[in-house]
Write a protein that holds these residues in place. Structure first.
Motif, PDB file in Angstrom:
ATOM      1  N   ALA A  55      30.254 -57.969  -8.830  1.00 40.95           N
ATOM      2  CA  ALA A  55      31.212 -57.973  -9.930  1.00 40.95           C
ATOM      3  C   ALA A  55      31.531 -59.415 -10.325  1.00 40.95           C
ATOM      4  O   ALA A  55      31.669 -60.277  -9.459  1.00 40.95           O
ATOM      5  CB  ALA A  55      32.489 -57.243  -9.519  1.00 40.95           C
ATOM      6  N   PRO A  56      31.670 -59.696 -11.610  1.00 44.27           N
ATOM      7  CA  PRO A  56      31.972 -61.064 -12.042  1.00 44.27           C
ATOM      8  C   PRO A  56      33.399 -61.470 -11.691  1.00 44.27           C
ATOM      9  O   PRO A  56      34.292 -60.631 -11.590  1.00 44.27           O
ATOM     10  CB  PRO A  56      31.778 -60.992 -13.569  1.00 44.27           C
ATOM     11  CG  PRO A  56      32.034 -59.562 -13.916  1.00 44.27           C
ATOM     12  CD  PRO A  56      31.509 -58.770 -12.761  1.00 44.27           C
ATOM     13  N   LEU A  57      33.606 -62.761 -11.515  1.00 39.51           N
ATOM     14  CA  LEU A  57      34.927 -63.306 -11.221  1.00 39.51           C
ATOM     15  C   LEU A  57      35.878 -62.991 -12.369  1.00 39.51           C
ATOM     16  O   LEU A  57      35.510 -63.040 -13.542  1.00 39.51           O
ATOM     17  CB  LEU A  57      34.811 -64.809 -10.997  1.00 39.51           C
ATOM     18  CG  LEU A  57      36.082 -65.622 -10.774  1.00 39.51           C
ATOM     19  CD1 LEU A  57      35.817 -66.775  -9.803  1.00 39.51           C
ATOM     20  CD2 LEU A  57      36.615 -66.155 -12.106  1.00 39.51           C
ATOM     21  N   LYS A  58      37.133 -62.672 -12.020  1.00 39.11           N
ATOM     22  CA  LYS A  58      38.134 -62.332 -13.019  1.00 39.11           C
ATOM     23  C   LYS A  58      39.463 -63.006 -12.701  1.00 39.11           C
ATOM     24  O   LYS A  58      39.736 -63.371 -11.553  1.00 39.11           O
ATOM     25  CB  LYS A  58      38.361 -60.816 -13.065  1.00 39.11           C
ATOM     26  CG  LYS A  58      37.169 -59.993 -13.497  1.00 39.11           C
ATOM     27  CD  LYS A  58      36.864 -60.166 -14.971  1.00 39.11           C
ATOM     28  CE  LYS A  58      35.729 -59.256 -15.412  1.00 39.11           C
ATOM     29  NZ  LYS A  58      35.390 -59.455 -16.839  1.00 39.11           N
ATOM     30  N   ASP A  59      40.283 -63.141 -13.716  1.00 43.97           N
ATOM     31  CA  ASP A  59      41.676 -63.532 -13.535  1.00 43.97           C
ATOM     32  C   ASP A  59      42.355 -62.401 -12.751  1.00 43.97           C
ATOM     33  O   ASP A  59      42.341 -61.242 -13.179  1.00 43.97           O
ATOM     34  CB  ASP A  59      42.330 -63.702 -14.906  1.00 43.97           C
ATOM     35  CG  ASP A  59      43.779 -64.146 -14.822  1.00 43.97           C
ATOM     36  OD1 ASP A  59      44.418 -63.954 -13.766  1.00 43.97           O
ATOM     37  OD2 ASP A  59      44.286 -64.678 -15.818  1.00 43.97           O
ATOM     38  N   ALA A  60      42.928 -62.723 -11.594  1.00 41.68           N
ATOM     39  CA  ALA A  60      43.488 -61.686 -10.725  1.00 41.68           C
ATOM     40  C   ALA A  60      44.571 -60.866 -11.415  1.00 41.68           C
ATOM     41  O   ALA A  60      44.733 -59.667 -11.128  1.00 41.68           O
ATOM     42  CB  ALA A  60      44.045 -62.328  -9.452  1.00 41.68           C
ATOM     43  N   SER A  61      45.313 -61.485 -12.318  1.00 38.80           N
ATOM     44  CA  SER A  61      46.413 -60.781 -12.986  1.00 38.80           C
ATOM     45  C   SER A  61      45.926 -59.725 -13.975  1.00 38.80           C
ATOM     46  O   SER A  61      46.711 -58.897 -14.435  1.00 38.80           O
ATOM     47  CB  SER A  61      47.313 -61.777 -13.712  1.00 38.80           C
ATOM     48  OG  SER A  61      46.612 -62.407 -14.781  1.00 38.80           O
ATOM     49  N   LYS A  62      44.637 -59.770 -14.307  1.00 36.40           N
ATOM     50  CA  LYS A  62      44.107 -58.845 -15.309  1.00 36.40           C
ATOM     51  C   LYS A  62      43.198 -57.773 -14.717  1.00 36.40           C
ATOM     52  O   LYS A  62      42.632 -56.973 -15.463  1.00 36.40           O
ATOM     53  CB  LYS A  62      43.363 -59.629 -16.393  1.00 36.40           C
ATOM     54  CG  LYS A  62      44.278 -60.576 -17.157  1.00 36.40           C
ATOM     55  CD  LYS A  62      43.557 -61.278 -18.283  1.00 36.40           C
ATOM     56  CE  LYS A  62      44.516 -62.174 -19.062  1.00 36.40           C
ATOM     57  NZ  LYS A  62      43.869 -62.881 -20.182  1.00 36.40           N
ATOM     58  N   VAL A  63      43.058 -57.774 -13.409  1.00 33.07           N
ATOM     59  CA  VAL A  63      42.225 -56.752 -12.764  1.00 33.07           C
ATOM     60  C   VAL A  63      43.091 -55.526 -12.487  1.00 33.07           C
ATOM     61  O   VAL A  63      43.987 -55.562 -11.659  1.00 33.07           O
ATOM     62  CB  VAL A  63      41.604 -57.288 -11.454  1.00 33.07           C
ATOM     63  CG1 VAL A  63      40.843 -56.184 -10.745  1.00 33.07           C
ATOM     64  CG2 VAL A  63      40.678 -58.456 -11.766  1.00 33.07           C
ATOM     65  N   ASP A  64      42.819 -54.449 -13.190  1.00 32.67           N
ATOM     66  CA  ASP A  64      43.634 -53.241 -13.089  1.00 32.67           C
ATOM     67  C   ASP A  64      42.734 -52.018 -13.238  1.00 32.67           C
ATOM     68  O   ASP A  64      42.565 -51.483 -14.339  1.00 32.67           O
ATOM     69  CB  ASP A  64      44.718 -53.262 -14.166  1.00 32.67           C
ATOM     70  CG  ASP A  64      45.617 -52.032 -14.139  1.00 32.67           C
ATOM     71  OD1 ASP A  64      45.605 -51.315 -13.113  1.00 32.67           O
ATOM     72  OD2 ASP A  64      46.316 -51.785 -15.136  1.00 32.67           O
ATOM     73  N   SER A  65      42.161 -51.573 -12.140  1.00 34.29           N
ATOM     74  CA  SER A  65      41.252 -50.423 -12.208  1.00 34.29           C
ATOM     75  C   SER A  65      41.999 -49.146 -12.582  1.00 34.29           C
ATOM     76  O   SER A  65      41.456 -48.289 -13.289  1.00 34.29           O
ATOM     77  CB  SER A  65      40.531 -50.243 -10.872  1.00 34.29           C
ATOM     78  OG  SER A  65      41.443 -49.928  -9.829  1.00 34.29           O
ATOM     79  N   ALA A  66      43.255 -49.017 -12.132  1.00 32.12           N
ATOM     80  CA  ALA A  66      44.038 -47.825 -12.471  1.00 32.12           C
ATOM     81  C   ALA A  66      44.271 -47.747 -13.974  1.00 32.12           C
ATOM     82  O   ALA A  66      44.212 -46.665 -14.582  1.00 32.12           O
ATOM     83  CB  ALA A  66      45.371 -47.838 -11.723  1.00 32.12           C
ATOM     84  N   GLY A  67      44.525 -48.903 -14.590  1.00 31.15           N
ATOM     85  CA  GLY A  67      44.709 -48.928 -16.034  1.00 31.15           C
ATOM     86  C   GLY A  67      43.444 -48.545 -16.776  1.00 31.15           C
ATOM     87  O   GLY A  67      43.495 -47.823 -17.780  1.00 31.15           O
ATOM     88  N   ARG A  68      42.303 -49.021 -16.286  1.00 31.72           N
ATOM     89  CA  ARG A  68      41.040 -48.675 -16.930  1.00 31.72           C
ATOM     90  C   ARG A  68      40.713 -47.193 -16.736  1.00 31.72           C
ATOM     91  O   ARG A  68      40.166 -46.549 -17.631  1.00 31.72           O
ATOM     92  CB  ARG A  68      39.912 -49.548 -16.367  1.00 31.72           C
ATOM     93  CG  ARG A  68      39.974 -50.984 -16.846  1.00 31.72           C
ATOM     94  CD  ARG A  68      39.880 -51.042 -18.364  1.00 31.72           C
ATOM     95  NE  ARG A  68      39.701 -52.390 -18.863  1.00 31.72           N
ATOM     96  CZ  ARG A  68      40.679 -53.168 -19.302  1.00 31.72           C
ATOM     97  NH1 ARG A  68      41.937 -52.726 -19.283  1.00 31.72           N
ATOM     98  NH2 ARG A  68      40.428 -54.380 -19.764  1.00 31.72           N
ATOM     99  N   LEU A  69      41.045 -46.644 -15.569  1.00 28.89           N
ATOM    100  CA  LEU A  69      40.825 -45.217 -15.337  1.00 28.89           C
ATOM    101  C   LEU A  69      41.704 -44.389 -16.273  1.00 28.89           C
ATOM    102  O   LEU A  69      41.256 -43.379 -16.834  1.00 28.89           O
ATOM    103  CB  LEU A  69      41.127 -44.869 -13.877  1.00 28.89           C
ATOM    104  CG  LEU A  69      40.959 -43.396 -13.495  1.00 28.89           C
ATOM    105  CD1 LEU A  69      39.530 -42.928 -13.750  1.00 28.89           C
ATOM    106  CD2 LEU A  69      41.338 -43.177 -12.031  1.00 28.89           C
ATOM    107  N   THR A  70      42.962 -44.825 -16.443  1.00 33.93           N
ATOM    108  CA  THR A  70      43.858 -44.132 -17.365  1.00 33.93           C
ATOM    109  C   THR A  70      43.306 -44.168 -18.782  1.00 33.93           C
ATOM    110  O   THR A  70      43.336 -43.171 -19.508  1.00 33.93           O
ATOM    111  CB  THR A  70      45.253 -44.782 -17.334  1.00 33.93           C
ATOM    112  OG1 THR A  70      45.795 -44.678 -16.021  1.00 33.93           O
ATOM    113  CG2 THR A  70      46.194 -44.102 -18.315  1.00 33.93           C
ATOM    114  N   MET A  71      42.784 -45.329 -19.191  1.00 40.65           N
ATOM    115  CA  MET A  71      42.184 -45.456 -20.516  1.00 40.65           C
ATOM    116  C   MET A  71      40.992 -44.518 -20.664  1.00 40.65           C
ATOM    117  O   MET A  71      40.818 -43.869 -21.710  1.00 40.65           O
ATOM    118  CB  MET A  71      41.751 -46.905 -20.746  1.00 40.65           C
ATOM    119  CG  MET A  71      41.158 -47.161 -22.126  1.00 40.65           C
ATOM    120  SD  MET A  71      40.629 -48.899 -22.344  1.00 40.65           S
ATOM    121  CE  MET A  71      42.235 -49.726 -22.261  1.00 40.65           C
ATOM    122  N   LEU A  72      40.171 -44.427 -19.621  1.00 42.50           N
ATOM    123  CA  LEU A  72      39.011 -43.542 -19.645  1.00 42.50           C
ATOM    124  C   LEU A  72      39.434 -42.083 -19.793  1.00 42.50           C
ATOM    125  O   LEU A  72      38.864 -41.331 -20.594  1.00 42.50           O
ATOM    126  CB  LEU A  72      38.192 -43.730 -18.362  1.00 42.50           C
ATOM    127  CG  LEU A  72      37.001 -42.801 -18.140  1.00 42.50           C
ATOM    128  CD1 LEU A  72      35.988 -42.949 -19.267  1.00 42.50           C
ATOM    129  CD2 LEU A  72      36.348 -43.090 -16.794  1.00 42.50           C
TER     130      LEU A  72
END
Length: 204
Positions: A151-168
């Motif tokens: 996985a590519p490096l990310k800003d830690a404050s913007k990593v939100d898998s739960a938010g992406r799952l909710t969006m999905l």
């Protein structure tokens, strides 16, 4: 047309919606460590395919066009969920300083920020796509990177898998609602003696 035939078409469209969303999520997992262009490409294809399927069932383009909004949610949610999950499960957090911006002084929408850790070593670059980046040279931020390099490096404050799952889920639910509406309106139109598109082109 029999209401049961219309119901079967509608349920098939619902299954297609969830299958597209699930398949693109699996593709994102399978392509970890290669390029994020793969799930983006397949997600766009799935979105177009669903628009066409909705048009066939509903017999009009306006509802098909509205399905592009949840299609975008499915695209972003399915594409980002896999790398975000990987970073949350096994990612390493570190404080870094931004020392350079590859797009500084240009009009490029692609920024590659050079990062230096507390140990003075260069880290993987932070990518940002857009005209107005949230970062500037000299900023200190917390990043999270995958020690396995998938996985590519990310800003830690913007990593939100739960938010992406909710969006999905919301995107797929939007597709589901539109499939149900398309099936109902399509049945009403056919009941009012409008010849179905599938029958006009000889497919059903």
């Amino acid at each position: 047309m029999s209401p049961w035939k219309s119901l079967r078409r509608t349920l098939l469209l619902v299954v297609i919606a969830w299958a597209f969303a699930g398949t693109n999520t699996l593709i994102a997992y399978a392509s970890l460590g290669t390029t994020d262009a793969i799930p983006i490409f397949t997600g766009v294809l799935f979105g177009i395919a669903f628009v066409v399927a909705l048009r066939i069932v509903h017999e009009a383009w306006w509802l098909a066009a509205l399905s592009l909004a949840p299609a975008l949610m499915v695209l972003v949610g399915s594409g980002d969920y896999a790398p975000y999950s990987a970073l949350e499960v096994r990612g390493v957090h570190e404080q870094v300083t931004i020392t350079a911006d590859s797009a500084a002084g240009t009009t490029s929408n692609r920024h590659e920020f050079t990062l230096v850790g507390e140990d003075g070593e260069l880290k993987e670059k932070l990518l940002y796509r857009g005209q107005s980046p949230d970062y500037a040279v000299g900023d200190r931020i917390e990043v999270v990177y995958d020690p396995e390099g998938a996985a590519p490096l990310k800003d830690a404050s913007k990593v939100d898998s739960a938010g992406r799952l909710t969006m999905l889920v919301w995107g797929t639910s939007g597709w589901t609602a539109m499939a149900l509406l398309a099936g109902w309106r399509g049945h009403v139109n056919r009941r009012n003696n409008r010849e179905p598109l599938l029958e006009r082109i000889g497919l059903m």
